[in-house]
Design a protein around this motif. Structure first.
Motif, mmCIF file in Angstrom:
data_model
loop_
_atom_site.group_PDB
_atom_site.id
_atom_site.type_symbol
_atom_site.label_atom_id
_atom_site.label_comp_id
_atom_site.label_asym_id
_atom_site.label_seq_id
_atom_site.Cartn_x
_atom_site.Cartn_y
_atom_site.Cartn_z
ATOM 1 N N THR A 189 0.816 -1.215 0.000
ATOM 2 C CA THR A 189 0.000 0.000 0.000
ATOM 3 C C THR A 189 0.848 1.264 0.000
ATOM 4 O OG1 THR A 189 -1.807 -1.178 1.075
ATOM 5 C CG2 THR A 189 -1.813 1.214 1.258
ATOM 6 N N ALA A 190 1.893 1.294 0.809
ATOM 7 C CA ALA A 190 2.708 2.505 0.919
ATOM 8 C C ALA A 190 3.366 2.884 -0.405
ATOM 9 C CB ALA A 190 3.763 2.332 1.998
ATOM 10 N N GLN A 191 3.645 1.889 -1.239
ATOM 11 C CA GLN A 191 4.274 2.142 -2.538
ATOM 12 C C GLN A 191 3.256 2.246 -3.675
ATOM 13 O OE1 GLN A 191 7.533 2.847 -2.862
ATOM 14 N NE2 GLN A 191 7.594 2.697 -0.619
ATOM 15 N N GLY A 192 1.973 2.120 -3.361
ATOM 16 C CA GLY A 192 0.945 2.218 -4.390
ATOM 17 C C GLY A 192 1.031 1.119 -5.428
ATOM 18 N N ALA A 193 1.365 -0.098 -4.983
ATOM 19 C CA ALA A 193 1.607 -1.195 -5.929
ATOM 20 C C ALA A 193 0.844 -2.449 -5.517
ATOM 21 C CB ALA A 193 3.099 -1.505 -5.994
ATOM 22 N N THR A 194 0.357 -3.171 -6.522
ATOM 23 C CA THR A 194 -0.237 -4.487 -6.312
ATOM 24 C C THR A 194 0.650 -5.511 -6.995
ATOM 25 O OG1 THR A 194 -2.473 -3.565 -6.249
ATOM 26 C CG2 THR A 194 -2.274 -5.940 -6.667
ATOM 27 N N ALA A 218 -4.142 9.699 -8.629
ATOM 28 C CA ALA A 218 -5.565 10.039 -8.547
ATOM 29 C C ALA A 218 -6.397 8.912 -7.962
ATOM 30 C CB ALA A 218 -6.091 10.400 -9.934
ATOM 31 N N ASP A 219 -5.888 7.684 -8.009
ATOM 32 C CA ASP A 219 -6.611 6.532 -7.469
ATOM 33 C C ASP A 219 -6.276 6.260 -6.008
ATOM 34 O OD1 ASP A 219 -8.087 5.967 -9.692
ATOM 35 O OD2 ASP A 219 -6.734 4.441 -10.470
ATOM 36 N N GLY A 220 -5.475 7.097 -5.385
ATOM 37 C CA GLY A 220 -5.043 6.810 -4.029
ATOM 38 C C GLY A 220 -4.114 5.603 -4.042
ATOM 39 N N VAL A 221 -4.184 4.794 -2.981
ATOM 40 C CA VAL A 221 -3.341 3.601 -2.902
ATOM 41 C C VAL A 221 -4.215 2.380 -2.630
ATOM 42 C CG1 VAL A 221 -1.243 4.800 -2.201
ATOM 43 C CG2 VAL A 221 -2.872 4.066 -0.458
ATOM 44 N N PRO A 222 -3.778 1.194 -3.063
ATOM 45 C CA PRO A 222 -4.621 0.003 -2.919
ATOM 46 C C PRO A 222 -4.654 -0.477 -1.470
ATOM 47 C CG PRO A 222 -2.484 -0.608 -3.815
ATOM 48 C CD PRO A 222 -2.501 0.890 -3.736
ATOM 49 N N ASP A 223 -5.854 -0.789 -1.004
ATOM 50 C CA ASP A 223 -6.043 -1.233 0.377
ATOM 51 C C ASP A 223 -6.561 -2.679 0.352
ATOM 52 O OD1 ASP A 223 -6.880 -1.244 3.265
ATOM 53 O OD2 ASP A 223 -6.389 0.873 3.106
ATOM 54 N N GLY A 224 -7.606 -2.984 1.107
ATOM 55 C CA GLY A 224 -8.128 -4.351 1.129
ATOM 56 C C GLY A 224 -8.789 -4.736 -0.180
ATOM 57 N N TRP A 238 -7.609 3.584 -0.633
ATOM 58 C CA TRP A 238 -7.362 4.570 0.423
ATOM 59 C C TRP A 238 -6.925 5.876 -0.238
ATOM 60 C CZ3 TRP A 238 -7.489 4.484 5.835
ATOM 61 C CH2 TRP A 238 -6.863 5.548 6.469
ATOM 62 N N GLY A 239 -7.654 6.953 0.039
ATOM 63 C CA GLY A 239 -7.342 8.241 -0.577
ATOM 64 C C GLY A 239 -7.917 8.399 -1.960
ATOM 65 N N GLY A 240 -8.535 7.347 -2.481
ATOM 66 C CA GLY A 240 -9.125 7.401 -3.817
ATOM 67 C C GLY A 240 -10.632 7.438 -3.816
#
Length: 317
Positions: A189-194, A218-224, A238-240
């Motif tokens: 999540t912190a790096q915005g990567a899946t 613009a999409d924030g970061v990936p969460d659950g 998150w943030g998106g």
């Protein structure tokens, strides 16, 4: 353990191979003001929704048939849960590791294993069971800065394995079939990567870590996230302020669900037909002005979809 190295990703399939998924209107189910709602789970045997508020150290239960809402308080952070197959209650992740908790027993949770006593600045975050009955959970830096988090699995026999390392914030995992075989997806999540791993469901191991998607700002970061019955990934941002649906092979976006909360944290399919997506959110870190603009931040939401989810696997098979 050193982090798994990344391997080159095979060329994706054409985006046109996947069709869009229809979704309905978002509705607020309950607005308990969660600081950090997470770990949402639909109980098939109870036909209710469970989720946690990590920072307020609470487990929540909501019954759509009666509208009854219950909560349980903990002495430390609770971050994720999975129902047990052969006993009442749940396996859960608490601040330091894996534990058992039965809401009906009126007793404190019992730790099973704490895998990283030397990482005193860490806590556990998201997690869930795989189809073979193992529970997977990720740890993270409580301050969300240092890459001290790792990915673990814990088996019903009591074996704990560290599979990958070097994350500041972890979320997921989720599993899906792909053109290259079974895959497990996990969010840095912190790096915005899946990331996508090759997944061996029999051995319970992962390898060949590849970057599946780097998310735009613009999409924030990936969460659950979760998977539907057709193998598509549904990811909270998150943030998106949204949940998006994607083809597991190509990462092509198939649906986008805007939410009236910017910090969207997790999602899971539920309802009698498993076509309702339940979504958690958070209030933590928002300024007074942001909270005024987002009065439903920290709420539990639901949206009906044309997709059908899968029953949440049970710990122990």
């Amino acid at each position: 353990m050193r982090p798994l190295p990344e391997t080159p990703l095979s060329p994706p399939l054409p985006p046109a191979a996947a069709a869009a998924v229809e979704t309905g209107a978002v509705r607020c189910v309950l607005a308990p003001g969660n600081a950090l709602g997470e770990g949402v789970l639909w109980s098939v045997r109870e036909q209710v929704v469970y989720w946690v508020d990590i920072l307020q150290r609470e487990l929540h239960r909501w019954d759509p048939a009666t509208q009854a809402h219950q909560r349980w308080a903990f002495a430390e952070e609770i971050s994720a849960l999975g129902e047990r197959a052969h006993a009442p209650g749940f396996i859960v992740t608490l601040r330091r590791g894996f534990a058992l908790f039965d809401p009906a027993a009126d007793a404190a949770p019992r730790y099973l294993y704490q895998p990283e006593p030397e990482r005193t600045g860490n806590r556990f975050n998201d997690g869930k069971c795989d189809a073979q009955g193992r529970f997977w959970g990720g740890s993270m830096d409580f301050a969300c800065q240092e890459p001290t988090g790792a990915l673990y699995s814990y088996t019903p026999a009591g074996a704990c394995t560290r599979h990958d390392d070097g994350f500041a914030v972890t979320n997921g995992p989720a599993w899906a079939p792909t053109a290259q075989g079974p895959a497990m997806f996990f969010n840095d999540t912190a790096q915005g990567a899946t990331y996508r791993y090759r997944w061996d469901p029999v051995a319970g191991t992962v390898r060949d870590k590849t970057l599946w998607k780097r998310w735009p700002a613009a999409d924030g970061v990936p969460d659950g996230m979760t998977t539907d019955a057709d193998g598509r990934l549904w990811i909270a941002h998150w943030g998106g302020g949204c949940v998006t649906c994607h083809d597991a092979d190509t990462a092509h976006e198939l649906a986008r669900i805007p939410l009236p909360a910017s910090q969207v944290t997790n999602c899971a399919f539920g309802g009698a037909d498993l076509r309702t997506l339940y979504i958690t959110s958070a209030r933590t870190g928002l300024s007074p002005g942001q909270l005024a603009a987002e009065p439903l931040a920290g709420a539990l939401f639901a949206v009906d979809t044309a997709a059908r989810g899968l029953p949440a696997p049970l710990f122990g098979g």
